[in-house]
Design an enzyme around this catalytic site. Structure first.
Site, short mmCIF file in Angstrom:
data_model
loop_
_atom_site.label_atom_id
_atom_site.label_comp_id
_atom_site.label_asym_id
_atom_site.label_seq_id
_atom_site.Cartn_x
_atom_site.Cartn_y
_atom_site.Cartn_z
N GLY A 243 50.64 43.20 25.53
CA GLY A 243 50.12 41.84 25.62
C GLY A 243 51.15 40.73 25.69
N TYR A 321 41.54 36.32 39.36
CA TYR A 321 41.40 35.31 38.31
C TYR A 321 42.27 34.09 38.54
CZ TYR A 321 43.89 39.44 36.39
OH TYR A 321 44.62 40.57 36.22
N CYS A 347 38.97 39.25 55.46
CA CYS A 347 37.79 38.42 55.74
C CYS A 347 37.05 38.05 54.47
CB CYS A 347 36.88 39.16 56.71
SG CYS A 347 37.76 39.58 58.21
N TYR A 375 50.44 44.72 37.70
CA TYR A 375 49.07 44.56 38.19
C TYR A 375 49.07 44.06 39.64
CZ TYR A 375 48.49 45.09 33.19
OH TYR A 375 48.57 45.56 31.91
C1 LIG Z 1 46.49 46.85 29.36
C2 LIG Z 1 46.86 47.43 28.05
C3 LIG Z 1 48.18 47.33 27.58
C4 LIG Z 1 49.24 46.55 28.29
O1 LIG Z 1 48.95 45.20 28.32
P1 LIG Z 1 50.05 44.15 28.89
O2 LIG Z 1 49.38 42.85 28.72
O3 LIG Z 1 50.30 44.53 30.30
O4 LIG Z 1 51.25 44.32 28.03
C5 LIG Z 1 48.48 47.95 26.39
N1 LIG Z 1 47.54 48.64 25.69
C6 LIG Z 1 46.28 48.75 26.12
C7 LIG Z 1 45.31 49.53 25.31
C8 LIG Z 1 45.88 48.15 27.30
O5 LIG Z 1 44.62 48.25 27.71
#
Ligand SMILES: *Cc1c(COP(=O)(O)O)cnc(C)c1O
Length: 420
Positions: A243, A321, A347, A375
């Protein structure tokens, strides 16, 4: 430090000029920097190595951010583990040389086959997201004659109002076990014959630029661990998920890994818990860009369009998004600066890479869509029967193809016309 820099006005990946890459491999092309990838992982390893609570810690790269084998292999060589969300990702990380004992398996919908596949591979841990999943895993492990190591993914209910960055993360109710249900589910896990409680896990959202919610989440998880310990349920590792955000735009401030991790490690000191982390975006996002060529300029009354050869099927984030990616000219252009919507040939009105961008460009020029390593290719599709882009990794003065461009034949190779 960025590994994508201007040299004599021309954008380079490490020592390789991007026009040379376009010439050799065509466009659209994803271009990654080996030094940037390794540097991003090293930043985590250094902070963990410097803190006593980082002892025995494991960085499990979240494969879904970018699953190219070459990238997985680089991380595996540096000792990383992997966070997977499917049997396909398990097969991928094993093909890339991963140590299965460093693999954690997340995701809300693991099938019995995927569970069996992961048990056979002897992975480190299953991150369990519901009571039904726990029961299924117990059953499958019993059939395989194994004990399945688990952690429960707990939703720590960090207040979204005080931390707007994660408010979307908390709406994802399908993820994890509610905080108030976690204790009962741990009791159940401890009682099941083919389940072994190994850890606890949380993942509160993505692209967090303010690290304070991580601290808040950890405090809640630690309170739960204390309750579990009091009941004789031992937790060996704590998985803090991923995250941590990256800088996409000039006005964003990217927290250092140290400023994110050290407050967490300080709280964990002396507890004897092994730390697991699951960074995705942070390890790859700013290590890649999407190189594209301007096909046409289409001036209009209200708007000017720059139509490029990359599209939403190559990089979905803007369409999905309204995500912002910087779009830079690869070489200087003498012409007049105009404001363009940079759009692809697909398109769909939503097919844009960036809106209202001031650019001095002409048809035939190259553009770099920055911060596209996470991503990006992982979410690419073949919409409009567009072969997916080539992926190139630059290593110093060398450029290596790490995934060749798809051919159109490959796109319909599995299709079948009905008999006459
Ligand atoms: C997507 C995800 C991550 C990685 O998230 P980032 O924001 O890319 O660091 C880690 N753990 C789980 C369970 C996820 O779904």
């Amino acid at each position: 430090m960025s590994h994508f820099t201007l040299k004599q006005g021309v954008l380079h990946a490490e020592s390789v000029a991007l026009p040379a890459i376009a010439e050799r491999f065509g466009t659209p092309a994803y271009v990654y920097s080996r030094a940037a990838l390794q540097g991003a992982l090293q930043e985590f390893l250094d902070v963990l190595a410097a803190h006593p609570a980082g002892d025995g810690a494991l960085v499990c790269y979240a494969v879904k951010a970018n699953s190219n084998l070459a990238i997985l292999n680089l991380f595996a060589r540096m000792g990383a583990g992997f966070d997977i969300v499917s049997g396909g990702e398990l097969q991928r990380v094993l093909a890339a040389g991963a140590d299965p004992r460093k693999v954690v398996f997340s995701g809300v919908g693991k099938t019995a086959n995927e569970m069996k596949q992961a048990l056979d591979a002897d992975i480190l841990c299953f991150n369990i997201e519901s009571p039904a999943e726990l029961e299924r895993l117990n059953e499958v492990a019993g059939q395989c004659g194994r004990q399945a190591p688990v952690s429960l993914r707990v939703n720590p209910n960090v207040d979204p109002k005080t931390h707007p960055y994660i408010s979307t993360g908390l709406k994802e109710a399908k993820f994890g076990v509610a905080y108030d249900d976690a204790l009962a589910l741990y009791r159940r896990a401890a009682a099941l014959p083919h389940i072994e409680v190994a850890g606890i896990d949380c993942h509160i959202g993505s692209q967090l630029l303010d690290p304070s919610p991580f601290v808040e989440a950890l405090d809640r998880i630690l309170a739960l661990i204390d309750q579990l310990t009091a009941e004789g349920i031992r937790i060996h590792h704590i998985d803090l998920g991923g995250g941590l955000g990256i800088k996409y735009k000039d006005d964003q401030v990217e927290p250092t890994v140290a400023s994110y991790l050290n407050p967490l490690l300080d709280r964990l000191a002396g507890r004897g818990l092994k730390v697991v982390l699951e960074p995705g975006r942070r390890l790859v996002g700013n290590a890649g860009l999407l190189l594209t060529r301007v096909e046409f300029l289409k001036p209009g009354e209200g708007k000017n369009f720059a139509i490029v050869d990359a599209a939403m099927n190559d990089l979905k984030r803007p369409a999905l998004y309204e995500a912002w990616h910087d779009i830079l000219p690869v070489a200087p252009h003498a012409g007049e600066t105009r404001v363009y919507d940079v759009v692809g040939p697909v398109c769909e009105t939503g097919d844009f890479l960036g809106l209202a961008r001031p650019l001095a460009i002409a048809a035939g020029d190259l553009l770099a869509v920055m911060s596209a390593g996470a991503y990006g290719m992982a979410m690419a599709s073949n919409y409009n029967t567009r072969p997916r882009a080539v992926e190139v990794m630059v290593d110093g003065a060398q450029a290596h193809v790490i995934r060749r461009r798809e051919t159109v034949d490959e796109l319909y190779a599995g299709e079948q016309i009905l008999p006459a």
